[in-house]
Scaffold this active site. Structure first.
Site, PDB file in Angstrom:
ATOM      1  N   HIS A  17      -7.084  -5.530  -1.729  1.00  0.00           N
ATOM      2  CA  HIS A  17      -5.963  -4.761  -1.195  1.00  0.00           C
ATOM      3  C   HIS A  17      -5.065  -5.678  -0.379  1.00  0.00           C
ATOM      4  O   HIS A  17      -5.072  -5.663   0.861  1.00  0.00           O
ATOM      5  CB  HIS A  17      -6.489  -3.604  -0.353  1.00  0.00           C
ATOM      6  CG  HIS A  17      -5.469  -2.542  -0.091  1.00  0.00           C
ATOM      7  ND1 HIS A  17      -4.878  -1.798  -1.082  1.00  0.00           N
ATOM      8  CD2 HIS A  17      -4.926  -2.086   1.072  1.00  0.00           C
ATOM      9  CE1 HIS A  17      -4.028  -0.939  -0.564  1.00  0.00           C
ATOM     10  NE2 HIS A  17      -4.030  -1.100   0.755  1.00  0.00           N
TER      11      HIS A  17
ATOM     12  N   SER B 207       0.847  -1.187   0.000  1.00  0.00           N
ATOM     13  CA  SER B 207       0.000   0.000   0.000  1.00  0.00           C
ATOM     14  C   SER B 207       0.892   1.251   0.000  1.00  0.00           C
ATOM     15  O   SER B 207       1.712   1.416  -0.894  1.00  0.00           O
ATOM     16  CB  SER B 207      -0.960  -0.040   1.194  1.00  0.00           C
ATOM     17  OG  SER B 207      -1.969   0.913   1.055  1.00  0.00           O
TER      18      SER B 207
ATOM     19  N   ASP C 132      -8.809  -4.442  -6.144  1.00  0.00           N
ATOM     20  CA  ASP C 132      -8.433  -3.536  -5.055  1.00  0.00           C
ATOM     21  C   ASP C 132      -9.249  -2.245  -5.128  1.00  0.00           C
ATOM     22  O   ASP C 132      -9.139  -1.487  -6.090  1.00  0.00           O
ATOM     23  CB  ASP C 132      -6.939  -3.213  -5.167  1.00  0.00           C
ATOM     24  CG  ASP C 132      -6.402  -2.536  -3.918  1.00  0.00           C
ATOM     25  OD1 ASP C 132      -7.192  -1.944  -3.167  1.00  0.00           O
ATOM     26  OD2 ASP C 132      -5.176  -2.588  -3.704  1.00  0.00           O
TER      27      ASP C 132
END
Length: 350
Positions: A320, A204, A288
Site C-alpha cells: 500500500h 489510497s 497491496d
C-alpha cells in the site's frame, strides 16, 4: 499537553501549583515525544515543520525559551529556500449554523511571481488529516517546478470534530466531491494561481478523490495522479483484506444492501471512466492488502480500451504505497516527469 489545532500542534505547559498556563513560542508544525528532565524544569520534545525535518528541542520552562539540540541532514539542498504552509479556508456549497461552511486547506506557494500551476494533494483515510510536516517532494514541486501545492482537509477529515468526520459517510460520499468543486472555484479566483493548469494527486482514498475529480471536473483539470486508489467501491469492498472489510463498510456503505450497492456503483470512477478525458498516472503496489491491485488494473484497462492516455507504474515488491528507496525514487521521478509534461502541455492530449 499537545492539542491539534487546525492541523498544527499547540503545546501548553500547566503549572498546577501556581495555576498558570504557559504557551511556548514554537514554530507551526508537529510536536511529539514529550519528556521532562528529573527537575521538571526542562521539557524535551521533537518538532517537525514544513521547512525542517524532525529534530530534538528542549524548552526551558522558567525562561520560556526553546533551544534546538539536533540539526537534521538535508544534503546538498538549500533548506533556506523551503516554504512554510499557509492555512486558508474556502467556502463550500452548504451551510452550518446559518453560515456558509468553510473548508480548511494548507497552501505552499513559490516565492517567485505567478500565476502558478496548481497541484491539489489529497490525503488518504478518508478519516485522515493533512498536517503540515516536512515533505521534500512538496518542496521540490514548489521550488523546482514552480507549483503551488494545495492540501485540503475536505469533509470527512479528522481533527475537526466527530460531526465533520461523518459528513461524507455512506450516501453522503459525493458531498466530499462537491467540496473539491468549491476548491476549484476558489483557485479560479486567486490572481497568483493559474486555473488552466490545475492537477490533482492522492494516495489510497486520496487516489479515489483524484479519480473522482477527473470524472466530475475534467473540464477544469489538466490531469491527475492516482496512487493505490479505489476505482470501484463494490469490487474494493469485496476484495480488500478480510480483517478490514467491515470497518470499510461502516465508512463507505455495505455493498450487500441493494440500495447501497446501486449507489456505490453509480458514483464509482470505474462506472464513469468515459468522463475522464485528461491524462492519468496510476501507481500500484502489486502486493497491496488494503486496495488490491485489481482496482488499478481495471481502471487502466478500461481507459486504454477507449483510447485514453494513462501511464501505469506497478511494483511487484510493494504494497500500500512505495516504501523501498529504489522504488520510491522511481515513483517520485515518474510523478515529477508526468506533472512536468502536464504543466508544459497546451491542454488534454498535448
Amino acid at each position: 499537553y499537545v492539542a491539534n489545532v487546525d492541523g498544527v500542534s499547540r503545546l501548553t505547559v500547566l503549572d498546577q501549583t501556581n495555576q498558570t498556563e504557559l504557551a511556548p513560542p514554537i514554530a507551526a508544525g508537529q510536536i511529539g515525544r514529550l519528556a521532562f528532565d528529573r527537575t521538571g524544569k526542562r521539557l524535551a520534545l521533537s518538532l517537525e515543520t514544513a521547512r525542517a525535518p524532525r529534530d530534538v528541542y528542549v524548552l526551558d520552562i522558567e525562561k520560556n525559551a526553546l533551544q534546538r539540540w539536533t540539526e537534521s541532514e538535508t544534503g546538498a539542498v538549500d533548506a533556506s529556500k523551503f516554504v512554510a504552509a499557509e492555512l486558508i479556508r474556502f467556502p463550500t456549497f452548504d451551510r452550518v449554523n446559518g453560515k456558509t461552511r468553510e473548508i480548511p486547506a494548507f497552501v505552499f506557494r513559490p516565492t517567485r511571481l505567478g500565476p502558478h500551476p496548481v497541484v491539489i494533494d489529497f490525503h488518504g483515510g478518508p478519516e485522515g488529516q493533512y498536517t503540515p510536516g516536512y515533505s521534500p517532494f512538496t518542496q521540490f514541486l514548489v521550488n523546482e517546478l514552480g507549483v503551488v501545492v494545495v492540501a485540503p482537509n475536505i469533509r470527512g477529515s479528522s481533527g475537526y470534530g466527530k460531526t465533520y468526520l461523518r459528513l461524507d459517510n455512506g450516501l453522503l460520499r459525493e458531498d466530499a466531491i462537491k467540496d473539491i468543486g468549491s476548491l476549484l472555484v476558489w483557485i479560479g479566483l486567486q490572481p497568483d494561481l493559474d486555473r488552466d493548469r490545475v492537477m490533482v494527486m492522492g494516495g489510497s482514498y486520496g487516489g479515489y478523490l483524484a479519480l473522482a475529480s477527473l470524472v466530475n471536473y475534467s473540464d477544469r483539470l489538466r490531469g491527475g495522479v492516482d496512487t493505490v486508489g479505489i476505482s470501484n467501491f463494490i469490487t474494493f469492498l469485496q476484495n480488500t483484506s478480510d480483517y478490514r472489510r467491515d470497518l470499510r463498510r461502516a465508512e463507505y456503505g455495505d455493498e450487500r444492501d441493494p440500495r447501497m450497492r446501486a449507489f456505490l456503483r453509480r458514483i464509482s470512477p470505474l462506472t464513469n471512466a468515459e468522463r475522464i478525458n485528461r491524462p492519468l498516472l496510476v501507481v500500484q503496489g502489486l502486493n497491496d492488502p488494503r486496495v488490491p491491485a485489481s482496482e488499478s488494473v481495471q481502471m487502466v484497462g478500461l481507459i486504454r480500451a477507449r483510447g485514453g492516455e494513462v501511464w501505469y507504474l506497478a511494483a511487484k515488491d510493494e504494497g500500500h504505497g512505495f516504501r523501498k528507496k529504489s522504488n520510491r525514487d522511481a515513483y517520485l521521478q515518474t510523478i515529477a516527469t508526468f506533472l512536468t509534461k502536464l504543466i508544459a502541455s497546451n491542454g488534454p492530449g498535448q
